[in-house]
Design a protein around this motif. Structure first.
Motif, mmCIF file in Angstrom:
data_model
loop_
_atom_site.group_PDB
_atom_site.id
_atom_site.type_symbol
_atom_site.label_atom_id
_atom_site.label_comp_id
_atom_site.label_asym_id
_atom_site.label_seq_id
_atom_site.Cartn_x
_atom_site.Cartn_y
_atom_site.Cartn_z
ATOM 1 N N GLY A 148 0.798 -1.222 0.000
ATOM 2 C CA GLY A 148 0.000 0.000 0.000
ATOM 3 C C GLY A 148 0.829 1.269 0.000
ATOM 4 O O GLY A 148 0.367 2.309 0.469
ATOM 5 N N ARG A 150 3.368 2.089 1.742
ATOM 6 C CA ARG A 150 3.719 2.549 3.091
ATOM 7 C C ARG A 150 5.164 3.063 3.193
ATOM 8 O O ARG A 150 5.420 4.075 3.840
ATOM 9 C CB ARG A 150 3.480 1.408 4.082
ATOM 10 C CG ARG A 150 3.589 1.817 5.522
ATOM 11 C CD ARG A 150 3.027 0.729 6.397
ATOM 12 N NE ARG A 150 3.445 0.919 7.785
ATOM 13 C CZ ARG A 150 3.173 0.070 8.755
ATOM 14 N NH1 ARG A 150 2.480 -1.028 8.498
ATOM 15 N NH2 ARG A 150 3.577 0.307 9.982
ATOM 16 N N ASN A 187 -0.108 5.159 -7.362
ATOM 17 C CA ASN A 187 0.316 5.511 -6.008
ATOM 18 C C ASN A 187 0.362 7.014 -5.783
ATOM 19 O O ASN A 187 0.172 7.465 -4.660
ATOM 20 C CB ASN A 187 1.652 4.832 -5.672
ATOM 21 C CG ASN A 187 1.457 3.396 -5.231
ATOM 22 O OD1 ASN A 187 1.127 3.139 -4.077
ATOM 23 N ND2 ASN A 187 1.599 2.464 -6.154
ATOM 24 N N ARG A 190 -3.256 7.826 -5.043
ATOM 25 C CA ARG A 190 -3.634 7.389 -3.693
ATOM 26 C C ARG A 190 -2.954 8.211 -2.597
ATOM 27 O O ARG A 190 -3.258 8.038 -1.423
ATOM 28 C CB ARG A 190 -3.272 5.926 -3.496
ATOM 29 C CG ARG A 190 -4.084 4.961 -4.306
ATOM 30 C CD ARG A 190 -3.654 3.542 -4.014
ATOM 31 N NE ARG A 190 -4.288 2.610 -4.912
ATOM 32 C CZ ARG A 190 -3.832 1.384 -5.160
ATOM 33 N NH1 ARG A 190 -2.741 0.958 -4.564
ATOM 34 N NH2 ARG A 190 -4.468 0.593 -5.996
ATOM 35 N N ASN A 192 0.271 7.984 -1.873
ATOM 36 C CA ASN A 192 1.400 7.244 -1.313
ATOM 37 C C ASN A 192 2.732 7.849 -1.750
ATOM 38 O O ASN A 192 3.739 7.741 -1.057
ATOM 39 C CB ASN A 192 1.357 5.775 -1.746
ATOM 40 C CG ASN A 192 0.122 5.079 -1.222
ATOM 41 O OD1 ASN A 192 -0.360 5.406 -0.146
ATOM 42 N ND2 ASN A 192 -0.402 4.123 -1.975
#
Length: 196
Positions: A148, A150, A187, A190, A192
């Motif tokens: 995800g 992170r 990403n 999102r 991220n």
């Protein structure tokens, strides 16, 4: 035991230390940080599986060996995070000294072979080096994406930084770069990866 065999076995034991060099990237499932040996093994298997996507015909055995030895120098030099500009300034010097010490443990012919393979990987000019480097880019990106994003979030990584590293993947595989580009884009959407 003759000296050649002793040198080879001493080297084999020395490289076990690569398992203790931890990277910023986490394993899928985010259970712990990946170590250099796991990264190299994963890259080598990926290179074999994905060889049909190389831009040019490659000697896959050579690519796999490049993948397996490219981070051995980090036993001495330590891992330099892909986006750590300060540590990158001394990376080449640290890795050169490590290359000479660690590969220098081998019999002269094998030391020369490993040093040349390492240098070829770093030079990023041959089809094999370009494809091996594509694996070196794709593998951590794939793990970051599976978690995800992170690691990207925790380090405040920007799209410019990720593209600065990942765009070179196209030199080894345009097709894999298309996948990478879509992962980066997703990403960024999102949140991220910072959109810069």
């Amino acid at each position: 035991m003759d000296n050649r065999l002793k040198q080879q076995l001493d080297f084999a034991l020395e490289i076990d230390k690569e398992k203790n060099i931890f990277r910023q990237t986490h394993l899928s499932g985010y259970v712990r940080n990946e170590n250099d040996a796991e990264h190299a093994w994963h890259m080598a298997i990926m290179a074999y599986l994905l060889r049909e996507y190389s831009n040019e015909k490659v000697d896959i055995s050579k690519v796999m060996l490049m993948c397996l030895i490219h981070d051995i120098v980090e036993i001495d030099a330590g891992d330099t995070y892909a986006y750590d500009e300060e540590n990158k300034k001394t990376q080449a010097a640290r890795e050169k000294a490590a290359k000479e010490r660690i590969f220098g443990m081998l019999p002269k012919d094998q030391a020369k072979e490993f040093m040349e393979l390492f240098e070829e990987f770093e030079a990023f000019e041959t089809p094999e080096a370009k494809f091996a480097r594509a694996m070196d880019n794709l593998q951590p990106l794939m793990l970051n994406n599976s978690n995800g994003g992170r690691d990207w979030r925790e380090h405040g990584v920007t799209a410019t930084q990720v593209h600065g590293r990942q765009d070179k993947t196209a030199l080894g595989s345009r097709e894999l770069f298309e996948v990478i580009d879509s992962i980066i884009e997703e990403n960024v959407k999102r949140g991220n990866i910072k959109d810069q």
